[in-house]
Design a protein around this motif. Structure first.
Motif, PDB file in Angstrom:
ATOM      1  N   LEU A 119      48.125  34.248  37.857  1.00 42.00           N
ATOM      2  CA  LEU A 119      47.107  33.690  36.968  1.00 42.00           C
ATOM      3  C   LEU A 119      47.547  33.590  35.509  1.00 42.00           C
ATOM      4  O   LEU A 119      46.999  32.798  34.757  1.00 42.00           O
ATOM      5  CB  LEU A 119      45.837  34.547  37.044  1.00 42.00           C
ATOM      6  CG  LEU A 119      45.213  34.710  38.427  1.00 42.00           C
ATOM      7  CD1 LEU A 119      44.078  35.718  38.380  1.00 42.00           C
ATOM      8  CD2 LEU A 119      44.738  33.372  38.959  1.00 42.00           C
ATOM      9  N   GLY A 120      48.493  34.445  35.133  1.00 44.37           N
ATOM     10  CA  GLY A 120      48.938  34.477  33.745  1.00 44.37           C
ATOM     11  C   GLY A 120      48.230  35.569  32.953  1.00 44.37           C
ATOM     12  O   GLY A 120      47.228  36.131  33.391  1.00 44.37           O
ATOM     13  N   THR A 121      48.754  35.831  31.781  1.00 40.61           N
ATOM     14  CA  THR A 121      48.239  36.940  30.971  1.00 40.61           C
ATOM     15  C   THR A 121      46.947  36.603  30.236  1.00 40.61           C
ATOM     16  O   THR A 121      46.270  37.500  29.745  1.00 40.61           O
ATOM     17  CB  THR A 121      49.296  37.403  29.949  1.00 40.61           C
ATOM     18  OG1 THR A 121      49.664  36.284  29.135  1.00 40.61           O
ATOM     19  CG2 THR A 121      50.518  37.977  30.638  1.00 40.61           C
ATOM     20  N   ASP A 122      46.587  35.334  30.158  1.00 42.82           N
ATOM     21  CA  ASP A 122      45.384  34.936  29.429  1.00 42.82           C
ATOM     22  C   ASP A 122      44.163  34.702  30.321  1.00 42.82           C
ATOM     23  O   ASP A 122      43.101  34.335  29.825  1.00 42.82           O
ATOM     24  CB  ASP A 122      45.654  33.662  28.623  1.00 42.82           C
ATOM     25  CG  ASP A 122      46.632  33.891  27.496  1.00 42.82           C
ATOM     26  OD1 ASP A 122      46.722  35.031  27.005  1.00 42.82           O
ATOM     27  OD2 ASP A 122      47.319  32.932  27.106  1.00 42.82           O
ATOM     28  N   HIS A 123      44.308  34.924  31.609  1.00 42.61           N
ATOM     29  CA  HIS A 123      43.200  34.694  32.538  1.00 42.61           C
ATOM     30  C   HIS A 123      42.188  35.839  32.455  1.00 42.61           C
ATOM     31  O   HIS A 123      42.550  36.983  32.216  1.00 42.61           O
ATOM     32  CB  HIS A 123      43.739  34.568  33.965  1.00 42.61           C
ATOM     33  CG  HIS A 123      42.753  34.016  34.932  1.00 42.61           C
ATOM     34  ND1 HIS A 123      41.800  34.792  35.538  1.00 42.61           N
ATOM     35  CD2 HIS A 123      42.564  32.753  35.383  1.00 42.61           C
ATOM     36  CE1 HIS A 123      41.068  34.034  36.341  1.00 42.61           C
ATOM     37  NE2 HIS A 123      41.515  32.786  36.265  1.00 42.61           N
ATOM     38  N   THR A 124      40.926  35.519  32.688  1.00 42.07           N
ATOM     39  CA  THR A 124      39.885  36.547  32.606  1.00 42.07           C
ATOM     40  C   THR A 124      40.048  37.653  33.647  1.00 42.07           C
ATOM     41  O   THR A 124      39.728  38.811  33.367  1.00 42.07           O
ATOM     42  CB  THR A 124      38.483  35.921  32.736  1.00 42.07           C
ATOM     43  OG1 THR A 124      38.407  35.163  33.948  1.00 42.07           O
ATOM     44  CG2 THR A 124      38.164  35.020  31.556  1.00 42.07           C
ATOM     45  N   ASP A 125      40.523  37.333  34.839  1.00 42.33           N
ATOM     46  CA  ASP A 125      40.748  38.370  35.851  1.00 42.33           C
ATOM     47  C   ASP A 125      41.843  39.332  35.410  1.00 42.33           C
ATOM     48  O   ASP A 125      41.745  40.547  35.636  1.00 42.33           O
ATOM     49  CB  ASP A 125      41.122  37.756  37.203  1.00 42.33           C
ATOM     50  CG  ASP A 125      39.955  37.046  37.871  1.00 42.33           C
ATOM     51  OD1 ASP A 125      38.808  37.165  37.384  1.00 42.33           O
ATOM     52  OD2 ASP A 125      40.196  36.361  38.887  1.00 42.33           O
ATOM     53  N   THR A 126      42.861  38.808  34.777  1.00 42.57           N
ATOM     54  CA  THR A 126      43.944  39.652  34.257  1.00 42.57           C
ATOM     55  C   THR A 126      43.400  40.545  33.146  1.00 42.57           C
ATOM     56  O   THR A 126      43.700  41.746  33.094  1.00 42.57           O
ATOM     57  CB  THR A 126      45.106  38.788  33.737  1.00 42.57           C
ATOM     58  OG1 THR A 126      45.492  37.865  34.763  1.00 42.57           O
ATOM     59  CG2 THR A 126      46.307  39.633  33.360  1.00 42.57           C
ATOM     60  N   ALA A 127      42.574  39.974  32.283  1.00 44.03           N
ATOM     61  CA  ALA A 127      41.964  40.758  31.207  1.00 44.03           C
ATOM     62  C   ALA A 127      41.093  41.879  31.762  1.00 44.03           C
ATOM     63  O   ALA A 127      41.080  42.990  31.216  1.00 44.03           O
ATOM     64  CB  ALA A 127      41.138  39.846  30.298  1.00 44.03           C
ATOM     65  N   THR A 128      40.398  41.601  32.844  1.00 41.50           N
ATOM     66  CA  THR A 128      39.575  42.642  33.479  1.00 41.50           C
ATOM     67  C   THR A 128      40.450  43.788  33.970  1.00 41.50           C
ATOM     68  O   THR A 128      40.093  44.964  33.810  1.00 41.50           O
ATOM     69  CB  THR A 128      38.753  42.048  34.639  1.00 41.50           C
ATOM     70  OG1 THR A 128      37.880  41.042  34.114  1.00 41.50           O
ATOM     71  CG2 THR A 128      37.946  43.110  35.357  1.00 41.50           C
ATOM     72  N   SER A 129      41.598  43.464  34.533  1.00 36.39           N
ATOM     73  CA  SER A 129      42.509  44.516  34.989  1.00 36.39           C
ATOM     74  C   SER A 129      43.031  45.336  33.818  1.00 36.39           C
ATOM     75  O   SER A 129      43.153  46.565  33.915  1.00 36.39           O
ATOM     76  CB  SER A 129      43.673  43.931  35.793  1.00 36.39           C
ATOM     77  OG  SER A 129      43.232  43.564  37.072  1.00 36.39           O
ATOM     78  N   TYR A 130      43.346  44.659  32.701  1.00 42.06           N
ATOM     79  CA  TYR A 130      43.761  45.405  31.510  1.00 42.06           C
ATOM     80  C   TYR A 130      42.671  46.389  31.095  1.00 42.06           C
ATOM     81  O   TYR A 130      42.944  47.546  30.754  1.00 42.06           O
ATOM     82  CB  TYR A 130      44.040  44.460  30.341  1.00 42.06           C
ATOM     83  CG  TYR A 130      45.246  43.565  30.452  1.00 42.06           C
ATOM     84  CD1 TYR A 130      46.441  44.011  30.980  1.00 42.06           C
ATOM     85  CD2 TYR A 130      45.185  42.248  30.003  1.00 42.06           C
ATOM     86  CE1 TYR A 130      47.542  43.176  31.066  1.00 42.06           C
ATOM     87  CE2 TYR A 130      46.286  41.403  30.078  1.00 42.06           C
ATOM     88  CZ  TYR A 130      47.456  41.878  30.606  1.00 42.06           C
ATOM     89  OH  TYR A 130      48.550  41.047  30.682  1.00 42.06           O
ATOM     90  N   SER A 131      41.450  45.946  31.141  1.00 38.82           N
ATOM     91  CA  SER A 131      40.320  46.781  30.752  1.00 38.82           C
ATOM     92  C   SER A 131      40.140  47.973  31.698  1.00 38.82           C
ATOM     93  O   SER A 131      39.899  49.099  31.261  1.00 38.82           O
ATOM     94  CB  SER A 131      39.042  45.940  30.724  1.00 38.82           C
ATOM     95  OG  SER A 131      37.945  46.717  30.357  1.00 38.82           O
ATOM     96  N   ILE A 132      40.261  47.716  32.992  1.00 38.01           N
ATOM     97  CA  ILE A 132      40.130  48.788  33.987  1.00 38.01           C
ATOM     98  C   ILE A 132      41.211  49.841  33.780  1.00 38.01           C
ATOM     99  O   ILE A 132      40.938  51.045  33.824  1.00 38.01           O
ATOM    100  CB  ILE A 132      40.190  48.202  35.415  1.00 38.01           C
ATOM    101  CG1 ILE A 132      38.922  47.395  35.703  1.00 38.01           C
ATOM    102  CG2 ILE A 132      40.406  49.285  36.463  1.00 38.01           C
ATOM    103  CD1 ILE A 132      38.991  46.556  36.970  1.00 38.01           C
ATOM    104  N   ILE A 133      42.427  49.398  33.549  1.00 39.13           N
ATOM    105  CA  ILE A 133      43.536  50.322  33.329  1.00 39.13           C
ATOM    106  C   ILE A 133      43.302  51.108  32.035  1.00 39.13           C
ATOM    107  O   ILE A 133      43.513  52.325  31.989  1.00 39.13           O
ATOM    108  CB  ILE A 133      44.887  49.571  33.307  1.00 39.13           C
ATOM    109  CG1 ILE A 133      45.198  49.085  34.721  1.00 39.13           C
ATOM    110  CG2 ILE A 133      46.005  50.455  32.757  1.00 39.13           C
ATOM    111  CD1 ILE A 133      46.351  48.101  34.804  1.00 39.13           C
TER     112      ILE A 133
END
Length: 67
Positions: free
Chosen positions: A45-59
Motif C-alpha cells: 500500500l505504501g507508507t502514506d496509506h491510511t491502513d499503514t498509518a493505522t499500523s504505525y499507531s498500533i505499534i
C-alpha cells in the motif's frame, strides 16, 4: 496459502493476532505480528496509506504501554 504473504487480508489477520496477543499480555509476540502486518502494508500500500498509518499507531500504542 490462498492469498499469499503479501496480501492486505493477510496483514489484517496478522494485526488481529497481534491484538489478541497484546490482550493476553504477550507484548513481544504481539509486536512480531504487528510488524509483519506493517511490512506487508508498506510494501503493498505504501507508507502514506491510511491502513499503514493505522499500523504505525498500533505499534506506537504498544510501545507506549511497554514504557
Amino acid at each position: 496459502k490462498v492469498l499469499g504473504t503479501d496480501h492486505t487480508d493477510t496483514a489484517t489477520s496478522y494485526s488481529i493476532i497481534g491484538s489478541l496477543l497484546k490482550d493476553q499480555g504477550k507484548h513481544d509476540q504481539a509486536m512480531e505480528y504487528y510488524l509483519k502486518a506493517l511490512a506487508i502494508e508498506e510494501k503493498v500500500l505504501g507508507t502514506d496509506h491510511t491502513d499503514t498509518a493505522t499500523s504505525y499507531s498500533i505499534i506506537g500504542s504498544l510501545l507506549k504501554d511497554q514504557g
